[in-house]
Design a protein around this motif. Structure first.
Motif, mmCIF file in Angstrom:
data_model
loop_
_atom_site.group_PDB
_atom_site.id
_atom_site.type_symbol
_atom_site.label_atom_id
_atom_site.label_comp_id
_atom_site.label_asym_id
_atom_site.label_seq_id
_atom_site.Cartn_x
_atom_site.Cartn_y
_atom_site.Cartn_z
ATOM 1 N N ARG A 149 16.888 -60.501 90.220
ATOM 2 C CA ARG A 149 17.380 -59.498 89.282
ATOM 3 C C ARG A 149 17.135 -58.082 89.819
ATOM 4 N NH1 ARG A 149 15.482 -57.032 84.433
ATOM 5 N NH2 ARG A 149 15.432 -55.179 85.753
ATOM 6 N N LYS A 154 21.228 -48.505 84.518
ATOM 7 C CA LYS A 154 19.998 -48.508 83.730
ATOM 8 C C LYS A 154 20.186 -47.784 82.398
ATOM 9 C CE LYS A 154 16.685 -50.013 84.701
ATOM 10 N NZ LYS A 154 16.291 -51.457 84.484
ATOM 11 N N GLY A 207 21.617 -55.902 77.940
ATOM 12 C CA GLY A 207 20.260 -55.455 77.629
ATOM 13 C C GLY A 207 20.000 -55.319 76.140
ATOM 14 N N ARG A 260 12.467 -60.583 74.573
ATOM 15 C CA ARG A 260 11.865 -59.509 75.380
ATOM 16 C C ARG A 260 10.928 -58.644 74.556
ATOM 17 N NH1 ARG A 260 12.380 -54.684 73.644
ATOM 18 N NH2 ARG A 260 12.999 -53.678 75.579
ATOM 19 N N ASP A 292 11.021 -62.638 78.803
ATOM 20 C CA ASP A 292 10.790 -61.504 79.693
ATOM 21 C C ASP A 292 9.363 -61.011 79.424
ATOM 22 O OD1 ASP A 292 10.489 -58.925 80.669
ATOM 23 O OD2 ASP A 292 12.389 -58.175 79.868
#
Ligand code: PEP
Ligand code: MN
Length: 362
Positions: A149, A154, A207, A260, A292
């Motif tokens: 990954r 971002k 995300g 996560r 995660d």
């Protein structure tokens, strides 16, 4: 002649039976209405209609019950009727276990995620250079890991923070992965970038900040490429499952869910790892579930214990960030592992992996 208590009770019993029959007759009509509303795509709850019903009660009430008492009862009837319509029309979600009892297995260049074994997704938070990615990838390769990954796009909380290398970053990941026979997992933040991502990534990551970006979910649902969906910062499990349903209902059933951590009042960790979401998601859906450990804990010292917990509780994948020199990383420098730490992390999880393998043999 005055009636006896028994006589009066008998009359009440008769009325109760009539009430029961009438309520169910009402319920049958409510169900018919529910079907019409469903066909029209209109909302089940109609506050104007409820208000009208309460007005009818007020106008016609001759006692002895007070109007508020009767309105309360009718509100309950109204609510029960609404529930009846919901049960009638409740859809079985495509991602649910009810829909599919066997586990979905997502095959990524031979890695069969969801096959009962533990898989690992590792790599730097952000792609910074070819050399940086290659160094991490080589360390992974040494451990027999394949799923690399790295963040190219971002989604940063501050607009002044490093925003990633974009397509350049994807190219670096692809090059390294091709050189070492690995697979690329990378985040895509905009529906318009899904197409370009197909040239470079093996798994499209969506995300946490985009878990309810419905246009992105739909776009990812329309391509033939596995998707890695992260739980939103403050998303309930139900919202997470509905986000997954967006992808699958658009045609893509190659989906992995990733816990996560969620935002709570606790400050000792970056987020609170909701470890119980793993068995809940495994029970409620047929999709592979990942944990995660990096973004949930935000603490290097907690990566290994959190990973052990994730494996023990049944996660299909463990994800963590690794950087050759975390101190100089352009993002998430506090929580990424360096390469020696990554090696001891992999050693640390071995007993749990062995336990899993033994359980699979039995
Ligand atoms: C990531 O995995 O790179 C990331 C940004 O995580 P999250 O979306 O969970 O915050
Ligand atoms: Mn990160």
């Amino acid at each position: 002649m005055t009636e006896t208590l028994e006589d009066l009770r008998k009359r009440i019993d008769k009325i109760d039976l009539e009430l029961l029959e009438l309520l169910n007759k009402r319920g049958e009509i409510v169900e018919e209405i529910g079907k019409i509303k469903e066909a029209q795509g209109t909302n089940h709850y109609d506050p104007v209609r409820e208000q009208e019903l309460l007005e009818v009660v007020k106008k016609n009430n001759q006692g002895p019950f007070s109007t508020p008492a009767l309105q309360h009862l009718f509100k309950q009837i109204f609510k029960a009727s609404l529930d009846l319509q919901k049960v009638e029309t409740k859809k079985v979600l495509l991602v649910s276990r009810e829909k599919q009892s066997e586990d979905t297995i997502v095959d990524v260049r031979g890695e069969k995620i969801g096959d009962g074994q533990t898989h690992f997704v590792m790599g730097p938070c952000s792609v910074e250079s070819y050399e940086q990615v290659r160094e991490v990838a080589l360390a992974m390769k040494e451990q027999g890991l394949k799923l690399l990954r790295g963040g190219a796009f971002k989604p940063r909380t501050s607009p002044y923070d490093f925003q990633g290398l974009g397509v350049e970053g994807l190219k670096i990941l692809r090059r390294v992965a091709d050189e070492l026979d690995m697979a690329v997992v990378s985040e895509i933040t905009h529906p318009g970038n899904i197409e370009v991502a197909l040239d470079y990534v093996d798994i499209i990551q969506i995300g946490a900040r985009n878990m309810q970006n419905f246009e992105l979910l739909k776009a990812a649902g329309q391509v033939e490429r596995p998707v890695w969906l992260k739980r939103g910062l403050s998303a309930t499990i139900e919202e997470f499952i509905y986000a997954a349903e967006y992808i699958v209902s658009n045609g893509n059933d190659q989906l992995i869910l990733c816990e996560r951590g969620i935002r709570t009042y606790e400050k000792a960790t970056r987020n609170t790892l909701d470890i119980s979401s793993v068995p809940i998601l495994k029970k409620e859906t047929h999709l592979p579930v990942a944990v995660d450990v990096t973004h949930s804990t935000g603490r290097r010292d907690l990566l290994l214990p959190a990973a052990k917990a994730a494996i023990a509780i049944g996660a299909d994948v463990v994800m963590a960030e690794v950087h050759p020199d975390p101190a100089t990383a352009l993002s998430d420098s506090a929580q990424q592992m360096d390469i020696p730490q990554f090696k001891s992390f992999m050693e640390g999880v071995q007993p749990l992996l062995r336990m899993n393998q033994q359980a699979a043999v039995k």
